[in-house]
Each structure stands twice: as structure tokens, then as C-alpha cells.
Design a protein around this motif. Structure first.
Motif, PDB file in Angstrom:
ATOM      1  N   SER A  51      56.319  37.425  34.958  1.00  0.00           N
ATOM      2  CA  SER A  51      56.195  37.710  36.391  1.00  0.00           C
ATOM      3  C   SER A  51      55.152  38.763  36.731  1.00  0.00           C
ATOM      4  N   ILE A  52      54.596  39.443  35.732  1.00  0.00           N
ATOM      5  CA  ILE A  52      53.666  40.536  35.994  1.00  0.00           C
ATOM      6  C   ILE A  52      52.378  40.077  36.684  1.00  0.00           C
ATOM      7  N   SER A  53      52.052  38.811  36.564  1.00  0.00           N
ATOM      8  CA  SER A  53      50.804  38.310  37.143  1.00  0.00           C
ATOM      9  C   SER A  53      50.838  38.241  38.667  1.00  0.00           C
ATOM     10  N   ILE A  54      52.010  38.400  39.263  1.00  0.00           N
ATOM     11  CA  ILE A  54      52.116  38.322  40.723  1.00  0.00           C
ATOM     12  C   ILE A  54      51.387  39.483  41.399  1.00  0.00           C
ATOM     13  N   LEU A  55      51.503  40.674  40.851  1.00  0.00           N
ATOM     14  CA  LEU A  55      50.909  41.859  41.473  1.00  0.00           C
ATOM     15  C   LEU A  55      49.390  41.750  41.623  1.00  0.00           C
ATOM     16  N   PRO A  56      48.647  41.411  40.557  1.00  0.00           N
ATOM     17  CA  PRO A  56      47.197  41.272  40.757  1.00  0.00           C
ATOM     18  C   PRO A  56      46.839  40.196  41.781  1.00  0.00           C
ATOM     19  N   ARG A  57      47.618  39.118  41.819  1.00  0.00           N
ATOM     20  CA  ARG A  57      47.349  38.045  42.776  1.00  0.00           C
ATOM     21  C   ARG A  57      47.473  38.567  44.210  1.00  0.00           C
ATOM     22  N   ILE A  58      48.509  39.363  44.469  1.00  0.00           N
ATOM     23  CA  ILE A  58      48.715  39.923  45.812  1.00  0.00           C
ATOM     24  C   ILE A  58      47.596  40.890  46.171  1.00  0.00           C
ATOM     25  N   LEU A  59      47.219  41.748  45.222  1.00  0.00           N
ATOM     26  CA  LEU A  59      46.230  42.787  45.507  1.00  0.00           C
ATOM     27  C   LEU A  59      44.785  42.306  45.505  1.00  0.00           C
ATOM     28  N   MET A  60      44.469  41.328  44.655  1.00  0.00           N
ATOM     29  CA  MET A  60      43.071  40.962  44.446  1.00  0.00           C
ATOM     30  C   MET A  60      42.590  39.733  45.217  1.00  0.00           C
ATOM     31  N   THR A  61      43.495  38.898  45.685  1.00  0.00           N
ATOM     32  CA  THR A  61      43.077  37.659  46.343  1.00  0.00           C
ATOM     33  C   THR A  61      42.129  37.889  47.526  1.00  0.00           C
ATOM     34  N   PRO A  62      42.391  38.882  48.405  1.00  0.00           N
ATOM     35  CA  PRO A  62      41.432  39.086  49.508  1.00  0.00           C
ATOM     36  C   PRO A  62      40.020  39.417  49.033  1.00  0.00           C
ATOM     37  N   VAL A 111      47.428  41.262  32.960  1.00  0.00           N
ATOM     38  CA  VAL A 111      46.877  41.646  34.267  1.00  0.00           C
ATOM     39  C   VAL A 111      45.387  41.315  34.328  1.00  0.00           C
ATOM     40  N   LEU A 112      44.640  41.651  33.279  1.00  0.00           N
ATOM     41  CA  LEU A 112      43.197  41.378  33.273  1.00  0.00           C
ATOM     42  C   LEU A 112      42.904  39.877  33.310  1.00  0.00           C
ATOM     43  N   LEU A 113      43.678  39.091  32.570  1.00  0.00           N
ATOM     44  CA  LEU A 113      43.490  37.635  32.604  1.00  0.00           C
ATOM     45  C   LEU A 113      43.784  37.074  33.991  1.00  0.00           C
ATOM     46  N   GLU A 117      41.176  35.141  36.436  1.00  0.00           N
ATOM     47  CA  GLU A 117      41.536  33.808  36.917  1.00  0.00           C
ATOM     48  C   GLU A 117      41.439  33.724  38.444  1.00  0.00           C
ATOM     49  N   ILE A 118      41.824  34.803  39.127  1.00  0.00           N
ATOM     50  CA  ILE A 118      41.743  34.841  40.595  1.00  0.00           C
ATOM     51  C   ILE A 118      40.280  34.730  41.044  1.00  0.00           C
ATOM     52  N   PHE A 119      39.404  35.523  40.425  1.00  0.00           N
ATOM     53  CA  PHE A 119      37.993  35.494  40.803  1.00  0.00           C
ATOM     54  C   PHE A 119      37.329  34.185  40.391  1.00  0.00           C
ATOM     55  N   PHE A 120      37.732  33.639  39.250  1.00  0.00           N
ATOM     56  CA  PHE A 120      37.221  32.342  38.810  1.00  0.00           C
ATOM     57  C   PHE A 120      37.596  31.267  39.836  1.00  0.00           C
ATOM     58  N   GLY A 121      38.846  31.258  40.262  1.00  0.00           N
ATOM     59  CA  GLY A 121      39.319  30.266  41.233  1.00  0.00           C
ATOM     60  C   GLY A 121      38.580  30.346  42.549  1.00  0.00           C
ATOM     61  N   SER A 122      38.294  31.569  42.978  1.00  0.00           N
ATOM     62  CA  SER A 122      37.565  31.754  44.231  1.00  0.00           C
ATOM     63  C   SER A 122      36.141  31.214  44.128  1.00  0.00           C
TER      64      SER A 122
END
Length: 195
Positions: A51-62, A111-113, A117-122
């Protein structure tokens, strides 16, 4: 229409890069969770790893949305896969040297992965409209979605199988190499310049 899309070299390379990135990231996170469970015996830490991957997704997606729009999309995709290859390769080397990974270092890797992944997807989302025809965009996004869902479902099974056969170090090595190969193949994508 989907058959014509698969004949589009740029879209096929993009789709393959997306599949490798998703499979690699998700598989790595699940294998790391299995490793933590094996080392600590703690179901709580195991579930935290998932579940730790949720935090970076919330913070970094914008920020990732801006990243995908402002920077060279092709270079961004290649860069994110290269960073993943280097990161996982460094962890493979660390594992080889020490014989294990600490739980805090695993949290950091997860967290780094997730961030890459978030930036790759964008960047991936920003590239697709540039390399397919406007009338093919719906089908292109459908294919990307199918691939994403398929590899998200398959990655835990593949990770569990590989973890059982190769162990954590083997998975780290395979993933590192696969990200480098994906980054190399993505260099052949031709993305028209923005006007």
C-alpha cells in the motif's frame, strides 16, 4: 482499426515500453513484498509494502501532468525507463554485495519506482495523440488500457513464480535489464515535434 494500430511502429514500440514498465514496476513491488514477508515474517509490513505506493501517487500526480506536457515526451519516456534500470540495477548490486536488503531501503525503492511510473505514465499519455491518427486515438487508448490491466493482473503471478525460482536478486537483475532494453527500444519511436 486495432490491427492498423499494431502496424504503426511508433505505437507498437510505445505499447511494448508501457507493458515492460508496468510489468516491471508492479512485479518488482510484489516481489519486494514477498521478500519482506519472508525476511520479517510480518503480515503488517507485507501489507504496508503493497500500500505504500499510494502516497507518491497522491503527491506526485499533479506534477507529473505538467511534466508530460512541458518536457520532451520521448526523452521523458526513455529517461524514466533508464532511471528504473539504473535504480533496480543498483539494488541488485547492493543485494549481491550484502546478501540482503533492509526494510527501509525496500520502502525507498518502492516509493522511487512508483514516482518514476507516475512520470512515465504522464509522458506516455502525452505521446499517444502525437503518434496515432485522431480517429485511431480511442482504439489506441483502449489497447493501452487492455495492456495495462492485463499486465497489472499478471505481474503478481509472474513475480511469485520468478521469486520462487530465482529469488530477489534474480528478479532485480531481470527487471534492470528489461528496463534498459525497453528504454533502448523506445529511442526508435518517432514523435512529431509540438507546434
Amino acid at each position: 482499426m486495432k490491427r492498423a494500430l499494431l502496424k504503426n511502429k511508433n505505437f507498437t514500440l510505445l505499447l511494448a515500453g508501457n507493458a515492460v514498465s508496468l510489468l516491471g514496476s508492479n512485479m518488482q513491488q510484489f516481489a519486494l513484498s514477498l521478500y519482506v514477508l519472508a525476511v520479517t515474517g510480518s503480515a503488517t509490513i507485507f501489507s504496508t509494502m503493497l500500500s505504500i505506493s499510494i502516497l507518491p501517487r497522491i503527491l506526485m500526480t499533479p506534477f507529473a501532468g505538467v511534466f508530460g506536457d512541458w518536457f520532451d515526451r520521448k526523452k521523458s519516456i526513455v529517461l524514466m525507463d533508464t532511471i528504473n534500470g539504473l535504480l533496480i540495477g543498483a539494488y541488485a548490486f547492493y543485494f549481491f554485495m550484502n546478501g540482503s536488503l533492509s526494510v527501509p531501503s525496500i520502502y525507498l525503492l518502492v516509493v522511487l519506482l512508483e514516482i518514476t511510473e507516475i512520470f512515465f505514465g504522464s509522458a506516455m499519455a502525452a505521446v499517444t495523440p502525437s503518434i496515432v491518427k485522431k480517429e485511431e486515438l480511442f482504439d489506441a487508448n483502449s489497447l493501452k488500457s487492455i495492456v495495462s490491466n492485463l499486465f497489472s493482473m499478471l505481474s503478481p503471478m509472474i513475480a511469485a513464480g520468478l521469486y520462487g525460482v530465482l529469488g530477489m536478486q534474480g528478479i532485480l537483475l531481470i527487471n534492470s535489464v528489461s528496463f534498459f532494453l525497453s528504454a533502448f527500444s523506445e529511442t526508435f519511436i518517432e514523435v512529431p515535434a509540438l507546434h
